[in-house]
Design a protein around this motif. Structure first.
Motif, PDB file in Angstrom:
ATOM      1  N   THR A 109       2.149  -6.664 -16.911  1.00  0.00           N
ATOM      2  CA  THR A 109       1.315  -5.883 -16.255  1.00  0.00           C
ATOM      3  C   THR A 109       1.371  -6.193 -14.365  1.00  0.00           C
ATOM      4  OG1 THR A 109       0.360  -5.589 -18.240  1.00  0.00           O
ATOM      5  CG2 THR A 109      -0.817  -4.528 -15.992  1.00  0.00           C
ATOM      6  N   PHE A 110       1.230  -5.282 -13.456  1.00  0.00           N
ATOM      7  CA  PHE A 110       0.851  -5.715 -12.631  1.00  0.00           C
ATOM      8  C   PHE A 110       0.177  -4.746 -12.004  1.00  0.00           C
ATOM      9  CE2 PHE A 110       2.197  -3.489  -8.255  1.00  0.00           C
ATOM     10  CZ  PHE A 110       3.190  -4.423  -7.331  1.00  0.00           C
ATOM     11  N   THR A 111      -0.930  -5.724 -11.587  1.00  0.00           N
ATOM     12  CA  THR A 111      -2.497  -4.628 -10.953  1.00  0.00           C
ATOM     13  C   THR A 111      -2.655  -4.647  -9.334  1.00  0.00           C
ATOM     14  OG1 THR A 111      -3.259  -4.863 -13.291  1.00  0.00           O
ATOM     15  CG2 THR A 111      -4.471  -3.770 -11.633  1.00  0.00           C
ATOM     16  N   PHE A 112      -1.711  -3.425  -8.822  1.00  0.00           N
ATOM     17  CA  PHE A 112      -2.137  -4.203  -7.740  1.00  0.00           C
ATOM     18  C   PHE A 112      -3.148  -3.121  -6.821  1.00  0.00           C
ATOM     19  CE2 PHE A 112      -1.257  -1.361  -3.004  1.00  0.00           C
ATOM     20  CZ  PHE A 112      -1.393  -2.232  -2.125  1.00  0.00           C
ATOM     21  N   SER A 113      -4.661  -3.415  -6.084  1.00  0.00           N
ATOM     22  CA  SER A 113      -5.564  -2.264  -5.042  1.00  0.00           C
ATOM     23  C   SER A 113      -5.890  -2.938  -3.634  1.00  0.00           C
ATOM     24  CB  SER A 113      -7.115  -3.018  -6.242  1.00  0.00           C
ATOM     25  OG  SER A 113      -7.208  -4.451  -6.233  1.00  0.00           O
ATOM     26  N   GLY A 114      -6.035  -2.105  -3.392  1.00  0.00           N
ATOM     27  CA  GLY A 114      -6.914  -2.310  -1.325  1.00  0.00           C
ATOM     28  C   GLY A 114      -7.861  -0.852  -1.406  1.00  0.00           C
ATOM     29  N   LYS A 115      -8.395  -1.527   0.111  1.00  0.00           N
ATOM     30  CA  LYS A 115     -10.317   0.403   0.015  1.00  0.00           C
ATOM     31  C   LYS A 115      -9.015   0.708   1.524  1.00  0.00           C
ATOM     32  CE  LYS A 115     -13.419  -3.991  -0.266  1.00  0.00           C
ATOM     33  NZ  LYS A 115     -14.664  -4.488   0.050  1.00  0.00           N
ATOM     34  N   VAL A 116      -9.346   2.039   0.688  1.00  0.00           N
ATOM     35  CA  VAL A 116      -8.884   3.123   1.985  1.00  0.00           C
ATOM     36  C   VAL A 116      -9.293   2.730   3.257  1.00  0.00           C
ATOM     37  CG1 VAL A 116      -8.741   5.450   1.726  1.00  0.00           C
ATOM     38  CG2 VAL A 116      -8.811   4.429   0.126  1.00  0.00           C
ATOM     39  N   SER A 117      -8.746   3.221   4.441  1.00  0.00           N
ATOM     40  CA  SER A 117      -8.635   3.238   5.793  1.00  0.00           C
ATOM     41  C   SER A 117      -7.849   4.212   6.280  1.00  0.00           C
ATOM     42  CB  SER A 117      -7.955   2.220   5.915  1.00  0.00           C
ATOM     43  OG  SER A 117      -6.926   2.049   5.871  1.00  0.00           O
ATOM     44  N   GLY A 118      -7.513   4.941   5.717  1.00  0.00           N
ATOM     45  CA  GLY A 118      -6.636   6.166   5.837  1.00  0.00           C
ATOM     46  C   GLY A 118      -6.255   6.607   4.955  1.00  0.00           C
ATOM     47  N   PRO A 119      -5.542   8.392   5.038  1.00  0.00           N
ATOM     48  CA  PRO A 119      -5.397   8.713   4.105  1.00  0.00           C
ATOM     49  C   PRO A 119      -3.952   8.294   3.465  1.00  0.00           C
ATOM     50  CG  PRO A 119      -5.001  10.814   5.798  1.00  0.00           C
ATOM     51  CD  PRO A 119      -5.282   8.789   6.073  1.00  0.00           C
ATOM     52  N   VAL A 120      -3.726   8.654   2.108  1.00  0.00           N
ATOM     53  CA  VAL A 120      -2.789   7.697   1.418  1.00  0.00           C
ATOM     54  C   VAL A 120      -1.429   8.157   0.619  1.00  0.00           C
ATOM     55  CG1 VAL A 120      -2.183   5.892  -0.972  1.00  0.00           C
ATOM     56  CG2 VAL A 120      -4.383   5.540   0.858  1.00  0.00           C
ATOM     57  N   ALA A 121      -0.353   8.040   1.104  1.00  0.00           N
ATOM     58  CA  ALA A 121       0.548   8.600   0.771  1.00  0.00           C
ATOM     59  C   ALA A 121       0.635   8.320  -0.653  1.00  0.00           C
ATOM     60  CB  ALA A 121       1.432   8.524   1.137  1.00  0.00           C
ATOM     61  N   ASP A 122       2.086   9.117  -1.337  1.00  0.00           N
ATOM     62  CA  ASP A 122       2.144   9.219  -2.923  1.00  0.00           C
ATOM     63  C   ASP A 122       2.757   8.092  -2.359  1.00  0.00           C
ATOM     64  OD1 ASP A 122       3.675   8.602  -5.024  1.00  0.00           O
ATOM     65  OD2 ASP A 122       3.895  10.663  -5.254  1.00  0.00           O
ATOM     66  N   LEU A 123       2.574   6.705  -3.123  1.00  0.00           N
ATOM     67  CA  LEU A 123       2.735   5.523  -3.397  1.00  0.00           C
ATOM     68  C   LEU A 123       4.090   5.374  -4.582  1.00  0.00           C
ATOM     69  CD1 LEU A 123       0.367   3.043  -2.240  1.00  0.00           C
ATOM     70  CD2 LEU A 123       1.903   4.329  -1.542  1.00  0.00           C
ATOM     71  N   LEU A 124       4.402   6.371  -5.307  1.00  0.00           N
ATOM     72  CA  LEU A 124       5.557   6.308  -6.416  1.00  0.00           C
ATOM     73  C   LEU A 124       6.886   5.838  -5.954  1.00  0.00           C
ATOM     74  CD1 LEU A 124       6.059   5.783  -9.668  1.00  0.00           C
ATOM     75  CD2 LEU A 124       6.163   9.049  -9.438  1.00  0.00           C
ATOM     76  N   ALA A 125       7.194   7.459  -5.332  1.00  0.00           N
ATOM     77  CA  ALA A 125       8.520   6.900  -4.809  1.00  0.00           C
ATOM     78  C   ALA A 125       8.829   5.953  -3.891  1.00  0.00           C
ATOM     79  CB  ALA A 125       8.889   7.869  -3.418  1.00  0.00           C
TER      80      ALA A 125
END
Length: 479
Positions: free
Chosen positions: A122-138
């Motif tokens: 299990t890999f859990t990554f988080s962060g606070k939005v500072s601008g639009p976030v793109a699709d990170l799946l690709a």
């Protein structure tokens, strides 16, 4: 050794040595690198298509199930973004514990050193939005990390397996915009008025937006706790009725996204049962981008809220007219319980002490029995003179017009009994009241403004009409 033999040996070494080195680099047969035998799933919160306030935390959870153990290290790597700050990365497995190496920066990655047994990672990554976030799946993959570098970027395509998103919750996250809104709040009765207990108070909030909002929009108003019997209606010329309304606490209305530009009207009312605070300005009186669609603005960042305005100044606190600050005593002559004859004269003396001056009229009202005729009524005050209005019929009353100063008010009512006289105290007709409409009656006032007349010494009571008479006849002797 002949010259030919030496030359043959040299040629053999030139050809064979590189081959031998290459074979040594390949290791034992059967250990060639290949993509790990895995199933994967990535989840995102908030999900694809969300619009959030700057500073909102976005969390990605990648679950990798390795079906077959492998000799080489295993690395999970996500596509990175510069528009997430305060990044955090936690990587664990069911049987092999925490990752041996983690790297939250750039393309965040976690590595478990080989050999790796079949397990769930299990890999859990988080962060606070500072601008639009793109699709990170690709571009997010799990790989056989042949050089244990904690990156998959330097591995062959055949060593990588793309991470899946079967439920479709991974995708772009937009940053919510502050509503392009102007507003006006009106109040009736207007601020700084003094109103009666129970008076309906109505706030009308008008909001005009100039552009489409991609997230829900909520209008919220400070609602004083002393407003009861609440009602709330919310409509829009372009978006129809609000999708969610809540009249309790800080009343609020929410229109779901997308919210077309237009006029929004919010009408909130309640009955004042205590002093009402100013609703504008107030921290809770705002229109906001409701990024989590919960019909509240209090949990939104300041950048997503616009304060409601009151340009004409009619919104403000309201004071409540207080009830009369009085004590009373009623005396009766003859005293209650007396048996009376036809025509007996009964007198009631009502003494009311007003401890606090008041602006409104004061009325004393006493139950007047229908068997009392030839009535008289006088009403005076030590500080306010004679009553302005008196009424001896039915239920006798005396009214002094406000404003009034503190003092003693005396009402003397009398009449002749033509039958049994009922008890005047206690009675729902015997009271003193703040006479808000100056009607010389307490019957039309709410209980908040009435105080029952008292009889501390117990001399007020029914008078029983005499029903047995002794007849004395003269006796005349006959000769």
């Amino acid at each position: 050794m002949s010259w030919v033999s030496k030359r043959s040996l040299i040629l053999f070494l030139v050809v064979a040595l590189p081959v031998a080195i290459g074979m040594a680099g390949q290791g034992a047969p059967g250990t060639h690198a290949a993509a790990p035998n895995v199933t994967t799933e990535m989840d995102q919160s908030p999900p694809d298509g969300s619009a959030v306030a700057p500073g909102t935390t976005v969390t990605y959870t990648v679950t990798v199930t390795l079906a077959t153990g492998q000799a080489s290290s295993l690395t999970i790597q996500m596509t990175g973004t510069a528009n997430l700050t305060d990044k955090a990365l936690v990587c664990t497995s069911t049987a092999q514990g925490a990752a041996d190496t983690t790297g939250p920066g750039g393309g965040p990655s976690c590595k478990w050193d080989g050999p790796v047994i079949a397990d769930t990672f299990t890999f859990t990554f988080s962060g606070k939005v500072s601008g639009p976030v793109a699709d990170l799946l690709a571009g997010s993959v799990v790989c056989t990390d042949t050089n244990s570098s904690n990156t998959c970027s330097d591995e062959a395509t055949g060593d990588q397996a793309a991470i899946a998103d079967s439920d479709g919750d991974v995708g772009p996250v937009a940053v919510a915009a502050t509503p392009d809104a102007t507003s006006e709040v009106t109040q009736s009765p207007p601020g700084n008025s003094i109103v009666a207990h129970g008076t309906p108070v109505t706030y009308t909030v008008t909001v005009v937006t100039g552009s489409v909002l991609g997230v829900p929009m909520t209008i919220q108003l400070k609602g004083d706790a002393d407003l009861t019997g609440r009602t709330l209606t919310c409509t829009s010329t372009t978006n129809g009725p609000a999708d969610v309304t809540g009249p309790g606490g800080a009343p609020s209305c929410m229109w779901s996204a997308p919210v077309a530009a237009g006029l929004f009207t919010f009408v909130f009312s309640g009955d004042a049962v205590g002093a009402i605070d100013d609703a504008v300005p107030a921290a809770t009186s705002v229109v906001c981008s409701d990024t989590n669609a919960n019909n509240q603005c209090d949990d939104e960042l300041a950048g997503n809220r616009v304060a409601l305005a009151d340009s004409d100044g009619d919104t403000g606190p309201l004071s409540i007219i207080p009830p009369p600050d009085v004590t009373s005593e009623v005396d009766q002559a003859p005293a209650g319980g007396t048996v009376i004859a036809n025509g007996a004269h009964a007198t009631y003396t009502v003494t009311v002490t007003l401890a606090t001056a008041q602006s409104e009229a004061l009325t004393i009202q006493l139950r007047g029995d229908g068997n009392l005729t030839n009535r008289t009524l006088t009403c005076t005050s030590t500080t306010n003179g004679a009553a302005d209005v008196t009424g001896a019929g039915g239920t006798p009353t005396c009214m002094w017009t406000g404003p009034l100063v503190a003092g003693v008010f005396t009402m003397v009512f009398a009449g002749d009994a033509t039958g049994t006289v009922g008890d005047a105290i206690p009675s729902n007709l015997s009271m003193v009241c703040t006479d808000l409409n100056s009607s010389n009656s307490c019957i039309d006032e709410t209980p908040y403004y009435t105080v029952a007349l008292a009889d501390a010494n117990g001399d007020v009571g029914p008078l029983t009409f005499q029903t047995t008479f002794k007849l004395v006849l003269p006796v005349v002797a006959k000769d």
